[in-house]
Design a protein around this motif. Structure first.
Motif, mmCIF file in Angstrom:
data_model
loop_
_atom_site.group_PDB
_atom_site.id
_atom_site.type_symbol
_atom_site.label_atom_id
_atom_site.label_comp_id
_atom_site.label_asym_id
_atom_site.label_seq_id
_atom_site.Cartn_x
_atom_site.Cartn_y
_atom_site.Cartn_z
ATOM 1 N N GLN A 11 -68.359 -88.683 -46.172
ATOM 2 C CA GLN A 11 -67.344 -89.584 -45.105
ATOM 3 C C GLN A 11 -68.209 -90.406 -44.329
ATOM 4 O O GLN A 11 -67.950 -91.003 -43.278
ATOM 5 N N GLY A 12 -69.774 -90.615 -44.639
ATOM 6 C CA GLY A 12 -70.309 -91.536 -44.011
ATOM 7 C C GLY A 12 -71.273 -91.204 -42.889
ATOM 8 O O GLY A 12 -72.011 -91.930 -42.228
ATOM 9 N N TYR A 13 -71.531 -89.840 -42.480
ATOM 10 C CA TYR A 13 -72.118 -89.195 -41.681
ATOM 11 C C TYR A 13 -73.391 -88.381 -42.227
ATOM 12 O O TYR A 13 -73.008 -87.083 -42.828
ATOM 13 N N ASP A 14 -74.398 -88.504 -42.083
ATOM 14 C CA ASP A 14 -75.354 -87.527 -42.458
ATOM 15 C C ASP A 14 -75.931 -86.664 -41.360
ATOM 16 O O ASP A 14 -76.762 -87.177 -40.360
ATOM 17 N N PRO A 15 -75.612 -85.513 -41.355
ATOM 18 C CA PRO A 15 -76.178 -84.566 -40.264
ATOM 19 C C PRO A 15 -77.625 -84.077 -40.190
ATOM 20 O O PRO A 15 -77.912 -83.396 -39.437
ATOM 21 N N GLY A 16 -78.184 -84.678 -41.493
ATOM 22 C CA GLY A 16 -79.627 -84.058 -41.705
ATOM 23 C C GLY A 16 -79.715 -82.845 -42.860
ATOM 24 O O GLY A 16 -78.959 -82.341 -43.300
ATOM 25 N N THR A 17 -80.977 -82.817 -43.398
ATOM 26 C CA THR A 17 -81.070 -81.928 -44.143
ATOM 27 C C THR A 17 -81.476 -80.385 -43.644
ATOM 28 O O THR A 17 -82.363 -80.551 -42.989
ATOM 29 N N PRO A 18 -80.616 -79.578 -44.049
ATOM 30 C CA PRO A 18 -80.887 -78.224 -43.445
ATOM 31 C C PRO A 18 -82.476 -77.576 -43.854
ATOM 32 O O PRO A 18 -82.937 -77.753 -44.920
ATOM 33 N N HIS A 19 -82.977 -76.926 -42.822
ATOM 34 C CA HIS A 19 -84.377 -76.458 -42.914
ATOM 35 C C HIS A 19 -84.273 -75.146 -42.368
ATOM 36 O O HIS A 19 -83.771 -74.752 -41.378
ATOM 37 N N PRO A 20 -85.433 -74.179 -42.714
ATOM 38 C CA PRO A 20 -85.497 -72.832 -42.379
ATOM 39 C C PRO A 20 -85.905 -72.886 -40.761
ATOM 40 O O PRO A 20 -87.067 -73.586 -40.527
ATOM 41 N N MET A 21 -85.453 -71.962 -40.175
ATOM 42 C CA MET A 21 -86.172 -71.430 -38.925
ATOM 43 C C MET A 21 -86.288 -70.191 -38.500
ATOM 44 O O MET A 21 -85.439 -69.178 -39.226
ATOM 45 N N ASN A 22 -86.912 -69.382 -37.414
ATOM 46 C CA ASN A 22 -86.789 -67.955 -37.343
ATOM 47 C C ASN A 22 -87.533 -67.879 -35.791
ATOM 48 O O ASN A 22 -88.060 -68.642 -35.282
ATOM 49 N N ARG A 23 -87.067 -66.638 -35.326
ATOM 50 C CA ARG A 23 -87.728 -66.132 -34.126
ATOM 51 C C ARG A 23 -87.466 -64.490 -34.271
ATOM 52 O O ARG A 23 -86.639 -64.016 -35.005
ATOM 53 N N ARG A 24 -88.326 -63.829 -33.728
ATOM 54 C CA ARG A 24 -88.153 -62.403 -33.507
ATOM 55 C C ARG A 24 -87.597 -61.937 -31.949
ATOM 56 O O ARG A 24 -88.049 -62.450 -31.152
ATOM 57 N N ARG A 25 -86.618 -61.179 -32.255
ATOM 58 C CA ARG A 25 -85.860 -60.552 -31.088
ATOM 59 C C ARG A 25 -86.964 -59.546 -30.468
ATOM 60 O O ARG A 25 -87.660 -59.228 -30.842
ATOM 61 N N PRO A 26 -86.663 -59.301 -29.042
ATOM 62 C CA PRO A 26 -87.597 -58.416 -28.342
ATOM 63 C C PRO A 26 -87.558 -56.994 -29.057
ATOM 64 O O PRO A 26 -88.587 -56.270 -29.009
ATOM 65 N N ASP A 27 -86.649 -56.593 -29.949
ATOM 66 C CA ASP A 27 -86.538 -55.072 -30.372
ATOM 67 C C ASP A 27 -87.489 -55.221 -31.586
ATOM 68 O O ASP A 27 -87.543 -54.196 -32.432
ATOM 69 N N GLY A 28 -87.911 -56.593 -32.170
ATOM 70 C CA GLY A 28 -88.895 -56.847 -33.509
ATOM 71 C C GLY A 28 -88.004 -57.218 -34.443
ATOM 72 O O GLY A 28 -88.714 -57.505 -35.574
ATOM 73 N N THR A 29 -86.879 -57.344 -34.316
ATOM 74 C CA THR A 29 -86.055 -57.909 -35.470
ATOM 75 C C THR A 29 -86.325 -59.438 -35.750
ATOM 76 O O THR A 29 -86.155 -60.166 -34.771
ATOM 77 N N LEU A 30 -86.531 -59.512 -36.994
ATOM 78 C CA LEU A 30 -86.832 -60.971 -37.368
ATOM 79 C C LEU A 30 -85.695 -61.784 -37.744
ATOM 80 O O LEU A 30 -84.828 -61.258 -38.707
ATOM 81 N N LEU A 31 -85.030 -62.628 -36.919
ATOM 82 C CA LEU A 31 -83.755 -63.590 -37.314
ATOM 83 C C LEU A 31 -84.160 -64.815 -38.186
ATOM 84 O O LEU A 31 -85.376 -65.484 -37.672
ATOM 85 N N GLU A 32 -83.541 -65.037 -39.144
ATOM 86 C CA GLU A 32 -84.065 -66.199 -39.892
ATOM 87 C C GLU A 32 -82.749 -67.051 -40.062
ATOM 88 O O GLU A 32 -81.525 -66.521 -40.606
ATOM 89 N N TRP A 33 -82.607 -68.326 -40.075
ATOM 90 C CA TRP A 33 -81.368 -69.285 -40.292
ATOM 91 C C TRP A 33 -81.855 -70.645 -40.714
ATOM 92 O O TRP A 33 -82.925 -70.849 -40.819
ATOM 93 N N ARG A 34 -80.977 -71.153 -41.170
ATOM 94 C CA ARG A 34 -81.249 -72.693 -41.264
ATOM 95 C C ARG A 34 -80.119 -73.527 -40.751
ATOM 96 O O ARG A 34 -79.005 -73.020 -40.233
ATOM 97 N N LEU A 35 -80.835 -74.537 -40.055
ATOM 98 C CA LEU A 35 -79.875 -75.612 -39.485
ATOM 99 C C LEU A 35 -80.341 -77.005 -39.977
ATOM 100 O O LEU A 35 -81.352 -77.316 -40.674
ATOM 101 N N THR A 36 -79.464 -77.903 -39.842
ATOM 102 C CA THR A 36 -79.570 -79.384 -39.976
ATOM 103 C C THR A 36 -80.663 -79.711 -38.930
ATOM 104 O O THR A 36 -80.580 -79.595 -37.679
ATOM 105 N N ASP A 37 -81.288 -80.873 -39.403
ATOM 106 C CA ASP A 37 -82.370 -81.287 -38.648
ATOM 107 C C ASP A 37 -81.893 -82.271 -37.460
ATOM 108 O O ASP A 37 -81.421 -83.067 -37.581
ATOM 109 N N SER A 38 -81.963 -81.736 -36.137
ATOM 110 C CA SER A 38 -81.551 -82.328 -34.927
ATOM 111 C C SER A 38 -81.910 -83.866 -34.647
ATOM 112 O O SER A 38 -81.399 -84.460 -34.064
ATOM 113 N N ASP A 39 -83.169 -84.123 -35.322
ATOM 114 C CA ASP A 39 -83.742 -85.318 -35.045
ATOM 115 C C ASP A 39 -83.057 -86.671 -35.770
ATOM 116 O O ASP A 39 -82.978 -87.858 -35.214
ATOM 117 N N THR A 40 -82.105 -86.159 -36.713
ATOM 118 C CA THR A 40 -81.391 -87.129 -37.351
ATOM 119 C C THR A 40 -79.913 -87.285 -36.946
ATOM 120 O O THR A 40 -79.089 -88.128 -37.204
#
Length: 210
Positions: free
Chosen positions: A105-134
């Protein structure tokens, strides 16, 4: 028009002083945000509050335990002089299909890329998101996120301030609405300088943040 945007995953409240903003939120609402975790190599850390259902508020700012060059932090926290809502995220059922549909439809939200962070309880969260720079520079057009097999942040027993309304202003509302349509979501918009407001229900009544 829905008061709460379809597919909303989270709102991003960015701040140059994380401790001060968390304390202000707690003072105004009577609800204290909890530590989410640090973002490795990005120089930021966040605190979270559930907005009800599978949506939440992310309060993000510089992490004093990470040393990074000027300008390396995410969400432009280096350039802020005060806290403000800078953008938002949606979680479509199929991230890659949503990106493809938006591009068609003519809008490029960016290419999804992986990120992660660890919760205080040690659980590793991993996700993908579109590049906010674009993404659209206003921040009014959301980035897309997929939590994959990780537990969603709202499943960790966050304190809750139910979201009642989200709205925004933009100089060209038609432009923003066209891009939102490409992402299969919507946002209550009126003409004005770029900005967000959201209202939550709290023990101290309805409270609005910008």
């Amino acid at each position: 028009m829905n008061a709460i945007p379809p597919l909303l995953d989270h709102l991003v409240l960015a701040t140059p002083d994380l401790a001060s903003t968390v304390a202000e939120f707690a003072g105004r609402t009577g609800v204290t945000p909890v530590v989410g975790g640090a973002h490795p190599d990005l120089g930021t850390r966040n605190y979270l509050v559930s907005l009800g259902g599978s949506s939440y508020l992310e309060i993000i700012g510089p992490d004093p335990e990470q040393s990074l060059p000027e300008g390396a932090h995410s969400f432009g926290v280096d350039g802020l002089t005060e806290a403000r809502t800078v953008t938002w995220a949606i979680s479509p059922p199929d991230l890659d299909a949503a990106v493809a549909a938006a591009r068609a439809q003519g809008y490029d939200p960016g290419t999804p890329h992986p990120m992660n962070r660890r919760r205080p309880d040690g659980t590793l969260l991993e996700w993908r998101l579109t590049d906010s720079d674009t993404a659209h520079p206003s921040g009014l057009v959301p980035f897309l996120i997929d939590w994959g097999a990780s537990p969603h942040p709202t499943t960790s027993g966050l304190p809750t301030t139910p979201l009642r309304e989200v709205s925004a202003t933009a100089p060209d509302t038609d432009e923003i609405r066209t891009l939102l349509t490409a992402l299969n979501t919507e946002l209550h918009l009126s003409e004005g300088p770029v900005g967000f407001t959201f209202t939550v229900e709290t023990p101290k009544g309805l409270v609005t943040f910008c």
